[in-house]
Enzyme design. Sequence first.
Site: not given
Ligand code: DON
Length: 304
Positions: A64, A67, A189, A240, A258
């Site tokens: 993420s 992003k 994405y 979040y 993540v």
């Molecule tokens: O879309 C997802 O679930 C992952 N590619 C990215 C989520 C993420 O990194 C949330 N961050 N803490």
Amino acid sequence: MLDYQAILEEIYSSLKKTEDTGEVASYIPELAKIPKDKLGIHLQLITGEDYAVGDALEKFSIQSISKVFSLSKAFQLVGNKLLTRVDVEPSGNPFNHLSLLELENGIPRNPLINSGAIVVADVLLSNLKNPKEDFLNFVRELAHDDSISYNEKVAESERETGFNNYAAANLLKSFGNLENDVDDVLDFYFHQCSIMMNCKQLTNAFFVYANRGKCLKDVLHLTPSQVKRINAIMLTCGFYDEAGEFAFEVGLPGKSGVGGGIVALLPHCFTIATWAPALNPQGNSFLGMQALEQFTTKTKLSIF
Ligand code: DON
């Protein structure tokens, strides 16, 4: 003058003694393979000096954190028009939460939750000539490092298990908030999330957000107004349903992923990146949060 190297080493040894109760993300099977005991920190000062401890040069999946780069590119391409399709309010919900999206007619709360980032990915797909190539080049330019790449295995692994993101994208499509095909948007994405970078490359790439839009080589990539807005979104939405906690404990704009990475910055002063793969229940790095709390407490450097 603060002894930054000594401070990073103190933090490193204190965290090595802390029981890490976090868990490595397993909903993307490729990420579950990463050893839990990795720990790296890299600090880049606006004046040029940099400091590192632990696994700061080992690449990991930025997830993420990407992003922030996609939001920046979208702002460059379409400016504030982006805000007609995605809002800038904290969601107070997990990054993959869906029901708010339906209640709010397909307008994601902000560009840093998954649904918001999927809308941003759609904007990039519509406005870049060679979307995956051009986006990767943008990240390489920000970091001044052509070795940065996608990890095809991680992208494929996420595609295979990405049911929640398919649900979000289909909901967005049903509300008319995606121009492109769901599969094409998610392919972009999943690739942006799979980018591999180390802590040093992340502090370099985030330099623009601490330096009014100019990168380490003094090239202007974003206007000061865009940088203000991106930092505000990171502060209020970057973690979040833990954004309040991060502002409270750390006091810096930042973004987590993540893969266990966190990047944060103090405008006009420094950028800092941490990597510790095990996550707390909100999906943010358990030890990374503590490293940054210790850093701003020990140095007394935060935006507040
Ligand atoms: O879309 C997802 O679930 C992952 N590619 C990215 C989520 C993420 O990194 C949330 N961050 N803490």
